[in-house]
Enzyme design. Structure first.
Site, PDB file in Angstrom:
ATOM      1  N   GLU A 124       0.820  -1.219   0.000  1.00 15.74           N
ATOM      2  CA  GLU A 124       0.000   0.000   0.000  1.00 15.74           C
ATOM      3  C   GLU A 124       0.848   1.260   0.000  1.00 15.74           C
ATOM      4  OE1 GLU A 124      -3.113   0.130   2.978  1.00 15.74           O
ATOM      5  OE2 GLU A 124      -4.462  -0.944   1.641  1.00 15.74           O
ATOM      6  N   HIS A 151      10.185 -26.278   0.866  1.00 18.31           N
ATOM      7  CA  HIS A 151       9.574 -27.382   0.127  1.00 18.31           C
ATOM      8  C   HIS A 151       8.417 -26.888  -0.738  1.00 18.31           C
ATOM      9  CE1 HIS A 151      11.736 -30.717   2.168  1.00 18.31           C
ATOM     10  NE2 HIS A 151      11.915 -29.762   3.054  1.00 18.31           N
ATOM     11  N   LYS A 172     -14.331   0.448  -3.268  1.00 16.98           N
ATOM     12  CA  LYS A 172     -15.192   0.788  -2.126  1.00 16.98           C
ATOM     13  C   LYS A 172     -16.488   1.427  -2.608  1.00 16.98           C
ATOM     14  CE  LYS A 172     -11.759   1.602   1.509  1.00 16.98           C
ATOM     15  NZ  LYS A 172     -11.134   2.615   2.386  1.00 16.98           N
TER      16      LYS A 172
END
Lengths: 431, 431
Positions: free
Chosen positions: B271, B292, B403
């Site tokens: 951000e 792994h 938003k």
């Protein structure tokens, strides 16, 4: 699974792939498919993974786990491909049996888990193809000792999943433990739909047949055109986008239950394609949470990313209670499920509006059948991508160096790699 | 924290940064430091975050949480920066109090958590600067309703952390709830060392003063040369490597307790720096587990990565019991801690041997003091990097689009963004 690659087209995104390019790429897909079919037909190393839905006998797994089927805590001791497939399945699905995965050798964390276990109601599944994986065997020695210390005979509570030979195989023989075989020709990261991934699921009461049926249905879609096969559409699109600059692939499920799918995918993608200086870098994300963490970067950072959404179309729900707070009144008419769906659609559209490529992978719901299809589909996508890159999808040679160095550091032999550890170049800035 | 950038030098790695280049970059660091110092002195937006160790009064937080200090389950309702800092601290440190973070609106997952809560022994911390964050407020409405349904007066069990005004502020006034202020000028992702990150820690019994003292000690190292300041050494090195091709920064702590640090870092980095088509892509990893899973890619994939190790030098341990299996005898002389340390050193060396840049961030141990220093140090590194990139480190404008679209989809207003959602380009490949 269904796949929607509309937002990866060059008409929407940059980097993006044009419809024409996709059609040209489809000729390579046809060749790759022929290679994959041949590999499957001949049970070749790696390709054999795509035969699992018809090879695996769920009854064999159910019989093997019978002695421990009453376990309230199922402790899987394994790492990488010997853990992630099982964790992906059990984390996705509800169960009264707790599934614990000891996939790290952090001593405090191992002790934290073992301090909470009621050993008489627990069982061990130790998973290592070679039977010599350092982390897994170290943890197994610790765990069986903890059972003994609690007065519980570990030999009554242990199932072994390993290769045709090796220390774990010998151990199972010596103590007459139920054991299952890591299937030949199937690399760990492709073994979720075998005993490796399904022992814990069986003890947790999940429907193994449905897992395999879902995978088989996905296998039936494999065909010579990406336009007819969701898995190939996904694999070909990621490959095309990588070549056009999207070196990062952020896997972002919109469901907490699928969070581990992103982790499993990250291994699948990284170990299979990350070689010869090639391969997309997988990034694990989670919707809606990461909208408040990663979305800024995905939407406005470098144009080097594909975002892959995984979204179940149906799920449980929970109403949002009414409120008299005016600014929040719109939430009170809604549900958490509706909000989550809206967040997903808004995020997908927000990336498209910024010209950032993204792909939607849809499943009907989170159940065994759909999960089997999703895992199989992503595996087939990976195998296709490996063909297109021209890499050896099924090996992971770069992991060996550190294994040897570790072994040497612990006094388990002489290796040139160990000596290199001591020669570290330092430039320290200390507080 | 201490930082070792030896394995990021051009003599070791490609991409790598030469000692000469670092010295030239150090002139920019001096300028950036002057800018940062000015910002701190003038309490400018964002820079104010670096003043937190001297601004925050732990007693104020302890007093506010007093009515709920007996909680056995602390439910934090927040998302992004309103959750990750608190989760990072409580996940790193042991406590008998369980810390739950409702940072997603997945209905099944929220129900799973609420079904397990003993409400009379639980407390709520709702965190949103604006008091209008859709996910947080929706979850808060759900949670307080669940308290009521369980016959527990939520107003007796809730603490509010919010801005100087807004719906949550009004709510706290109306119900006379204890409340704390999200500090002015401190973006959420930089607020771990304020009330935002420390309320849950306080209820969990962690030492807030030690957190702040560790941060203050790190603040004391800020100085005009990267060679004298671990935080700047890290920030400058990442910036230099990004410019030389390492667009990915994989944060890989070698301790399960620090797993959330990687997640917190991913938000901080993404951000703050992900704008103007710039910014490294943070990747969350975990040692030894990801050896792994991701190591193959890190060592043999594209040369576009920096790996950042975070490693505590001291920690608990647990012996590995002896075994009579010959292949594993070398493990039986050892401990899990020794194994983990060897895995770390081997992995670090294996990347260096392949010419892949990596940086080591060391802390003495995982405790409040060291954690405070680590979080502060990484924040300062990020602020420095932001200066070097020349971006606006403290804003996140790209998050707004989604938003608005979400709000519109839920009937909370008319927005152009909402209309765009319906116009999605489709290219569906279905099973």
């Amino acid at each position: 699974m269904n796949v929607d690659i509309g937002n990866a087209l060059a008409t929407v995104a940059s980097p993006g792939v044009s419809r024409d390019s996709l059609e040209r790429l489809d000729e390579q897909v046809a060749d790759a498919h022929a290679r994959i079919e041949r590999g499957m037909a001949n049970a070749e190393h790696g390709y054999e993974a795509l035969n699992l839905p018809e090879r695996v006998d769920p009854d064999e797994i159910l019989t093997a786990v019978e002695p421990i089927a009453d376990a309230e805590t199922m402790i899987t001791v394994g790492i990488g491909g010997s853990s992630l497939g099982a964790a992906t399945i059990t984390n996705a699905l509800d169960s009264d049996t707790e599934a614990v995965f000891l996939d790290n050798v952090d001593p405090e964390w191992v002790s934290y888990h073992l301090d909470r276990v009621s050993f008489e109601n627990a069982a061990i599944n130790v998973v290592s193809r070679s039977g010599t994986t350092a982390e897994t065997l170290a943890n197994f020695l610790v765990v069986r000792d903890a059972f003994e210390s609690a007065g519980v005979d570990w030999t009554e509570r242990t199932i072994v999943t390993t290769g045709e030979s090796g220390p774990l195989c010998d151990l199972a023989d010596r103590h007459d433990l139920p054991s299952l075989t890591v299937p030949d020709g199937v690399p760990g990261r492709f073994s979720a739909l075998s005993a490796v991934g399904m022992v814990a699921a069986a003890v947790c009461g999940h429907d193994l047949e449905a897992l395999l049926e879902g995978a088989a249905a996905e296998a039936d879609t494999l065909s010579e055109s990406l336009f007819d096969c969701p898995a190939y559409a996904y694999g070909a699109t990621t490959y095309a986008l990588d070549g056009r600059g999207a070196g990062v692939n952020a896997m972002m499920p919109y469901a907490e239950s699928l969070e581990t799918v992103a982790e499993w995918f990250a291994q699948l993608w990284a170990e299979s394609l990350g070689k010869d200086d090639l391969g997309q870098t997988p990034v694990r994300a989670l919707g809606a949470t990461d909208q408040h963490s990663q979305l800024q970067l995905y939407r406005a950072g470098p144009r080097d990313k594909l975002v892959t959404f995984v979204t179940p179309r149906n799920g449980g729900d929970r109403p949002i209670p009414d409120t008299d707070v005016e600014e929040l009144a719109y939430l009170g008419d809604s549900t958490l499920g509706t909000l989550l769906e809206a967040e997903f659609e808004a995020t997908e559209a927000s990336l498209a509006a910024a010209g950032r490529p993204n792909v939607r992978v849809e499943i009907d719901r989170v159940d065994e059948y759909e999960l089997g299809g999703l895992l199989y589909g992503l595996e087939a996508a990976c195998v296709l991508a490996g063909e297109l890159y021209g890499v050896n999808t099924f090996e992971q040679p770069a992991v060996e160096w550190a294994k040897k160095a570790t072994r040497g550091l612990l006094g388990g032999g002489e290796f040139a790699e160990t000596a290199a550890v001591a020669e570290k170049t330092e430039l320290r800035i200390e507080r």
